[in-house]
Design an enzyme around this catalytic site. Sequence first.
Site, mmCIF file in Angstrom:
data_model
loop_
_atom_site.group_PDB
_atom_site.id
_atom_site.type_symbol
_atom_site.label_atom_id
_atom_site.label_comp_id
_atom_site.label_asym_id
_atom_site.label_seq_id
_atom_site.Cartn_x
_atom_site.Cartn_y
_atom_site.Cartn_z
ATOM 1 N N ARG A 232 0.853 -1.186 0.000
ATOM 2 C CA ARG A 232 0.000 0.000 0.000
ATOM 3 C C ARG A 232 0.890 1.237 0.000
ATOM 4 O O ARG A 232 1.946 1.241 0.645
ATOM 5 C CB ARG A 232 -0.894 0.043 1.254
ATOM 6 C CG ARG A 232 -2.162 -0.804 1.169
ATOM 7 C CD ARG A 232 -3.163 -0.290 0.136
ATOM 8 N NE ARG A 232 -4.362 -1.105 0.067
ATOM 9 C CZ ARG A 232 -4.557 -2.120 -0.774
ATOM 10 N NH1 ARG A 232 -3.598 -2.458 -1.628
ATOM 11 N NH2 ARG A 232 -5.686 -2.789 -0.774
ATOM 12 N N GLU A 261 -3.702 7.752 -4.515
ATOM 13 C CA GLU A 261 -4.005 7.319 -5.891
ATOM 14 C C GLU A 261 -5.279 7.993 -6.398
ATOM 15 O O GLU A 261 -6.205 8.202 -5.607
ATOM 16 C CB GLU A 261 -4.167 5.792 -5.907
ATOM 17 C CG GLU A 261 -2.859 5.100 -5.585
ATOM 18 C CD GLU A 261 -3.019 3.585 -5.383
ATOM 19 O OE1 GLU A 261 -4.107 3.056 -5.643
ATOM 20 O OE2 GLU A 261 -2.034 2.959 -4.967
ATOM 21 N N HIS A 279 -1.074 0.638 -9.984
ATOM 22 C CA HIS A 279 -1.781 -0.299 -9.107
ATOM 23 C C HIS A 279 -2.402 -1.463 -9.901
ATOM 24 O O HIS A 279 -3.614 -1.671 -9.878
ATOM 25 C CB HIS A 279 -2.867 0.446 -8.298
ATOM 26 C CG HIS A 279 -3.296 -0.293 -7.062
ATOM 27 N ND1 HIS A 279 -3.742 0.346 -5.927
ATOM 28 C CD2 HIS A 279 -3.356 -1.624 -6.779
ATOM 29 C CE1 HIS A 279 -4.056 -0.543 -5.004
ATOM 30 N NE2 HIS A 279 -3.829 -1.756 -5.498
HETATM 31 P P1 NDP Z 1 -1.550 -11.457 4.753
HETATM 32 O O1 NDP Z 1 -2.432 -11.015 5.857
HETATM 33 O O2 NDP Z 1 -1.467 -12.899 4.408
HETATM 34 O O3 NDP Z 1 -0.053 -10.939 5.030
HETATM 35 C C1 NDP Z 1 0.236 -9.733 5.663
HETATM 36 C C2 NDP Z 1 1.579 -9.882 6.366
HETATM 37 O O4 NDP Z 1 1.959 -8.619 6.918
HETATM 38 C C3 NDP Z 1 1.539 -10.877 7.511
HETATM 39 O O5 NDP Z 1 2.658 -11.701 7.401
HETATM 40 C C4 NDP Z 1 1.614 -10.019 8.777
HETATM 41 O O6 NDP Z 1 2.335 -10.719 9.776
HETATM 42 C C5 NDP Z 1 2.355 -8.795 8.278
HETATM 43 N N1 NDP Z 1 1.952 -7.590 9.009
HETATM 44 C C6 NDP Z 1 0.688 -7.124 9.195
HETATM 45 N N2 NDP Z 1 0.697 -6.004 9.931
HETATM 46 C C7 NDP Z 1 1.985 -5.777 10.240
HETATM 47 C C8 NDP Z 1 2.643 -4.755 11.015
HETATM 48 N N3 NDP Z 1 1.950 -3.784 11.617
HETATM 49 N N4 NDP Z 1 3.978 -4.813 11.113
HETATM 50 C C9 NDP Z 1 4.679 -5.806 10.513
HETATM 51 N N5 NDP Z 1 4.115 -6.788 9.776
HETATM 52 C C10 NDP Z 1 2.791 -6.767 9.645
HETATM 53 O O7 NDP Z 1 -2.000 -10.604 3.503
HETATM 54 P P2 NDP Z 1 -1.690 -10.872 1.950
HETATM 55 O O8 NDP Z 1 -0.311 -11.388 1.800
HETATM 56 O O9 NDP Z 1 -2.799 -11.645 1.345
HETATM 57 O O10 NDP Z 1 -1.772 -9.355 1.409
HETATM 58 C C11 NDP Z 1 -0.866 -8.387 1.896
HETATM 59 C C12 NDP Z 1 -1.187 -6.992 1.411
HETATM 60 O O11 NDP Z 1 -0.847 -6.849 0.032
HETATM 61 C C13 NDP Z 1 -2.668 -6.587 1.447
HETATM 62 O O12 NDP Z 1 -3.050 -6.150 2.732
HETATM 63 C C14 NDP Z 1 -2.732 -5.471 0.436
HETATM 64 O O13 NDP Z 1 -2.549 -4.206 1.049
HETATM 65 C C15 NDP Z 1 -1.555 -5.750 -0.492
HETATM 66 N N6 NDP Z 1 -2.014 -6.078 -1.850
HETATM 67 C C16 NDP Z 1 -1.733 -5.210 -2.879
HETATM 68 C C17 NDP Z 1 -2.160 -5.489 -4.152
HETATM 69 C C18 NDP Z 1 -1.865 -4.552 -5.279
HETATM 70 O O14 NDP Z 1 -2.665 -4.483 -6.201
HETATM 71 N N7 NDP Z 1 -0.755 -3.859 -5.271
HETATM 72 C C19 NDP Z 1 -2.944 -6.687 -4.459
HETATM 73 C C20 NDP Z 1 -3.163 -7.547 -3.315
HETATM 74 C C21 NDP Z 1 -2.712 -7.235 -2.072
HETATM 75 P P3 NDP Z 1 2.017 -10.461 11.341
HETATM 76 O O15 NDP Z 1 0.544 -10.610 11.526
HETATM 77 O O16 NDP Z 1 2.850 -11.474 12.074
HETATM 78 O O17 NDP Z 1 2.496 -9.061 11.619
#
Ligand code: NDP
Length: 321
Positions: A232, A261, A279
Amino acid sequence: TRHEATILVLGDFNEYAAQRLAGEFKTKRIARGDAALVEAEWAQDVRGIASMWEVNAKLIDTLPNLEIIGNFGVGYDAVDVKHASANNVMVTNTPDVLTEEVADTAIGLLIDTVRELSKSQIYLREGRWQKEGAYPLSKLSLRGRKVGIFGLGRIGKAVARRIDAFGLPIAYHNRRKAADVSYAYYPSLLELAEAVDTLILVAPGGAETANAVNTQVLKALGPDGVLINIGRGTLVDETALADALKSGTIAAAGLDVFANEPNVPQVLLDAPNTALLPHIASASHKTRQAMADLVIDNLISWFDTGKALTPVPETAHITSK
Ligand code: NDP
């Protein structure tokens, strides 16, 4: 239609999704998630929302019989999930079905940023190959890099598998150590940035991660540093990034997402060492159709069985009214 409930569709929506939705439910459509656009005569009919955009507290409050918000996308930072949860409103997202596509795009953007594929293609198309000879050698290479992943979740792991196949070492930062991988874990983003020269962002947006990549993190990444953001735009302090690219604090950045965006800061457009995408990480017909089906299957499951297929963790406890 097969179902009695009315679904409110917000703003631009996937065409296939809109058509399938209209076959299953009664639908209303407004230009954006603005409570002022909701009309009193149908507000009480709305029991679900389908949206790719902002769903704020005011909109939720304007719909007294709202039960479920189907977010088109795995990232749901645009939905006020706290307010939804407090009002017993289910929120669903679209995990898994886009994971491999987004990971593919992340790798494409990484290679484009490092080896200047887009820039060299423009050079060819402008006739400069014939006039000026070979395109200059790229300053950067993927060879010898150490890759850090911020957000080693579903997509982060799919990116890591690809990086692993490229023969590069992988480290990561999450709030918690992931149980099912053996990559090096760093308990803070700063420590991760110090340990690697290539940082790929795949963490969610929202308040907790806002501006996580700041001046300090960019400095830690160092002069050979490459930043890739597929997560993001809000994860990055864009002003700090523009400064770091200009001063040579880091070498290059590849961005698919931006803080505001579709507006991209002019300094990032002008910088010679950026690769910028609008995006598009999940934006193929095939993957967007799979996402659309999951949004609608969640709504159908909710109204048929009282259970959502892929609730977000914050609302997983909510049951049908
Ligand atoms: P997941 O929930 O599977 O993965 C998110 C990861 O981020 C987890 O490993 C989590 O680990 C970590 N995380 C969450 N919050 C924090 C924090 N505050 N500090 C450190 N680590 C953190 O989600 P996905 O992999 O399915 O998707 C990830 C993101 O990718 C989405 O939220 C979206 O914003 C983005 N995305 C972008 C797209 C695009 O078009 N560019 C398309 C699809 C997704 P933990 O809980 O241990 O912290």
